[in-house]
Design a protein around this motif. Sequence first.
Motif, PDB file in Angstrom:
ATOM      1  N   ILE A 125     -24.924  97.492 -21.282  1.00 55.89           N
ATOM      2  CA  ILE A 125     -26.067  96.695 -21.716  1.00 55.89           C
ATOM      3  C   ILE A 125     -26.587  97.249 -23.031  1.00 55.89           C
ATOM      4  CG2 ILE A 125     -28.372  95.893 -21.107  1.00 55.89           C
ATOM      5  CD1 ILE A 125     -27.109  95.281 -18.628  1.00 55.89           C
ATOM      6  N   ALA A 126     -26.715  96.407 -24.030  1.00 54.60           N
ATOM      7  CA  ALA A 126     -27.236  96.827 -25.338  1.00 54.60           C
ATOM      8  C   ALA A 126     -28.500  96.029 -25.647  1.00 54.60           C
ATOM      9  CB  ALA A 126     -26.187  96.601 -26.416  1.00 54.60           C
ATOM     10  N   TYR A 127     -29.520  96.738 -26.125  1.00 52.76           N
ATOM     11  CA  TYR A 127     -30.771  96.121 -26.553  1.00 52.76           C
ATOM     12  C   TYR A 127     -30.893  96.355 -28.057  1.00 52.76           C
ATOM     13  CZ  TYR A 127     -31.845  96.317 -21.561  1.00 52.76           C
ATOM     14  OH  TYR A 127     -31.808  96.174 -20.204  1.00 52.76           O
ATOM     15  N   ASP A 128     -31.179  95.307 -28.808  1.00 51.29           N
ATOM     16  CA  ASP A 128     -31.248  95.460 -30.265  1.00 51.29           C
ATOM     17  C   ASP A 128     -32.558  96.063 -30.743  1.00 51.29           C
ATOM     18  OD1 ASP A 128     -32.820  93.230 -29.774  1.00 51.29           O
ATOM     19  OD2 ASP A 128     -31.988  92.051 -31.422  1.00 51.29           O
ATOM     20  N   GLY A 144     -24.586 108.799  -9.536  1.00 52.25           N
ATOM     21  CA  GLY A 144     -23.614 108.302 -10.502  1.00 52.25           C
ATOM     22  C   GLY A 144     -23.791 108.960 -11.858  1.00 52.25           C
ATOM     23  N   ALA A 145     -23.205 108.328 -12.870  1.00 51.48           N
ATOM     24  CA  ALA A 145     -23.274 108.834 -14.239  1.00 51.48           C
ATOM     25  C   ALA A 145     -23.612 107.679 -15.169  1.00 51.48           C
ATOM     26  CB  ALA A 145     -21.954 109.467 -14.640  1.00 51.48           C
ATOM     27  N   LEU A 146     -24.290 108.003 -16.251  1.00 56.63           N
ATOM     28  CA  LEU A 146     -24.776 106.988 -17.177  1.00 56.63           C
ATOM     29  C   LEU A 146     -24.641 107.504 -18.600  1.00 56.63           C
ATOM     30  CD1 LEU A 146     -26.247 104.207 -17.037  1.00 56.63           C
ATOM     31  CD2 LEU A 146     -28.385 105.468 -17.002  1.00 56.63           C
ATOM     32  N   ASP A 147     -24.150 106.656 -19.498  1.00 56.01           N
ATOM     33  CA  ASP A 147     -24.110 106.963 -20.924  1.00 56.01           C
ATOM     34  C   ASP A 147     -25.225 106.164 -21.581  1.00 56.01           C
ATOM     35  OD1 ASP A 147     -21.824 108.539 -20.626  1.00 56.01           O
ATOM     36  OD2 ASP A 147     -20.496 106.832 -20.902  1.00 56.01           O
ATOM     37  N   VAL A 148     -26.135 106.852 -22.258  1.00 54.67           N
ATOM     38  CA  VAL A 148     -27.269 106.204 -22.915  1.00 54.67           C
ATOM     39  C   VAL A 148     -27.202 106.542 -24.393  1.00 54.67           C
ATOM     40  CG1 VAL A 148     -29.778 106.015 -23.039  1.00 54.67           C
ATOM     41  CG2 VAL A 148     -28.667 106.411 -20.826  1.00 54.67           C
ATOM     42  N   THR A 149     -27.271 105.508 -25.241  1.00 53.39           N
ATOM     43  CA  THR A 149     -27.296 105.704 -26.691  1.00 53.39           C
ATOM     44  C   THR A 149     -28.669 105.307 -27.198  1.00 53.39           C
ATOM     45  OG1 THR A 149     -24.942 105.177 -26.802  1.00 53.39           O
ATOM     46  CG2 THR A 149     -26.165 105.143 -28.871  1.00 53.39           C
ATOM     47  N   ASP A 150     -29.291 106.239 -27.930  1.00 56.67           N
ATOM     48  CA  ASP A 150     -30.603 106.006 -28.523  1.00 56.67           C
ATOM     49  C   ASP A 150     -30.581 106.583 -29.930  1.00 56.67           C
ATOM     50  OD1 ASP A 150     -33.442 105.560 -28.837  1.00 56.67           O
ATOM     51  OD2 ASP A 150     -33.705 107.695 -28.431  1.00 56.67           O
ATOM     52  N   ARG A 166     -38.268 108.265 -27.183  1.00 56.89           N
ATOM     53  CA  ARG A 166     -39.269 107.399 -27.812  1.00 56.89           C
ATOM     54  C   ARG A 166     -38.441 106.352 -28.522  1.00 56.89           C
ATOM     55  NH1 ARG A 166     -44.445 109.063 -29.421  1.00 56.89           N
ATOM     56  NH2 ARG A 166     -44.648 106.868 -29.869  1.00 56.89           N
ATOM     57  N   VAL A 167     -38.513 105.111 -28.091  1.00 57.87           N
ATOM     58  CA  VAL A 167     -37.592 104.078 -28.545  1.00 57.87           C
ATOM     59  C   VAL A 167     -38.186 103.292 -29.715  1.00 57.87           C
ATOM     60  CG1 VAL A 167     -36.195 102.120 -27.827  1.00 57.87           C
ATOM     61  CG2 VAL A 167     -36.714 103.913 -26.187  1.00 57.87           C
ATOM     62  N   PHE A 168     -37.471 103.355 -30.838  1.00 59.08           N
ATOM     63  CA  PHE A 168     -37.878 102.616 -32.029  1.00 59.08           C
ATOM     64  C   PHE A 168     -36.804 101.628 -32.480  1.00 59.08           C
ATOM     65  CE2 PHE A 168     -40.510 106.411 -32.192  1.00 59.08           C
ATOM     66  CZ  PHE A 168     -41.751 105.878 -32.500  1.00 59.08           C
ATOM     67  N   GLY A 169     -35.588 101.790 -32.003  1.00 58.71           N
ATOM     68  CA  GLY A 169     -34.482 100.947 -32.438  1.00 58.71           C
ATOM     69  C   GLY A 169     -33.576 100.576 -31.281  1.00 58.71           C
ATOM     70  N   PRO A 170     -32.322 100.258 -31.587  1.00 60.79           N
ATOM     71  CA  PRO A 170     -31.375  99.825 -30.555  1.00 60.79           C
ATOM     72  C   PRO A 170     -31.098 100.925 -29.524  1.00 60.79           C
ATOM     73  CG  PRO A 170     -30.507  99.408 -32.766  1.00 60.79           C
ATOM     74  CD  PRO A 170     -31.738 100.234 -32.925  1.00 60.79           C
ATOM     75  N   THR A 171     -30.850 100.482 -28.287  1.00 65.96           N
ATOM     76  CA  THR A 171     -30.434 101.381 -27.211  1.00 65.96           C
ATOM     77  C   THR A 171     -29.282 100.725 -26.459  1.00 65.96           C
ATOM     78  OG1 THR A 171     -32.098 100.448 -25.736  1.00 65.96           O
ATOM     79  CG2 THR A 171     -32.659 102.524 -26.837  1.00 65.96           C
ATOM     80  N   ARG A 172     -28.532 101.565 -25.763  1.00 65.29           N
ATOM     81  CA  ARG A 172     -27.393 101.057 -24.997  1.00 65.29           C
ATOM     82  C   ARG A 172     -27.269 101.868 -23.711  1.00 65.29           C
ATOM     83  NH1 ARG A 172     -21.269 100.964 -27.386  1.00 65.29           N
ATOM     84  NH2 ARG A 172     -20.299  99.848 -25.662  1.00 65.29           N
TER      85      ARG A 172
END
Length: 190
Positions: A125-128, A144-150, A166-172
């Motif tokens: 799942i990607a959020y812009d 389980g396991a999770l890969d998070v990109t911030d 602290r989310v300012f941009g895209p996340t996955r």
Amino acid sequence: MRHEDPDPVDARLGARLSALRAQHGWSLDELAERSGVSRSTLSRTERAETSATAAVLNRLCHVYGRTMSQLLSEVEAEPAPVVRAEGQRVWADRASGFVRRAVSPPHPALRGELVEGRLSPGADIAYDRPPVPGLEQHLWVLSGALDVTDAGTEHRLATGDCLRMRVFGPTRFRCAGPDEARYVLAVVRP
């Protein structure tokens, strides 16, 4: 100087007005300029040190694009202190393999909430952008396991790991598998 507890409705109204200002990303000075209400009055109203007058609320409603009825309905009642498991809202995006459970009692005046997330193996799942810039998130993997990109950085999280963002941009969010990833997300609005 005598300190009294603020009126509960004034406290909820102040918190809601503060949240609306934060959602728009405005400082008190910017809101004062847009509304024609002094910075000190805005500050005291948000901290529930004073009751807002109808004229002040009308100016703020105009700036926020709400009717007074809408604004007041958002603060009339306290949020429920308990939401039983069977009353928690569940939403599923079956196409992506994502299930979201709203664990916290829902209420627009609250700044924080808990969400349970589940991602099926292979889900990606990607959020812009975040719904609110500067949103603080604490993600705790329960299983389980999770890969998070911030902010372009990938974090590999295993059971028991916790990531603060602290989310300012895209996340996955990705679950490479082989098992489902189950996590708790604590979300705090700025």
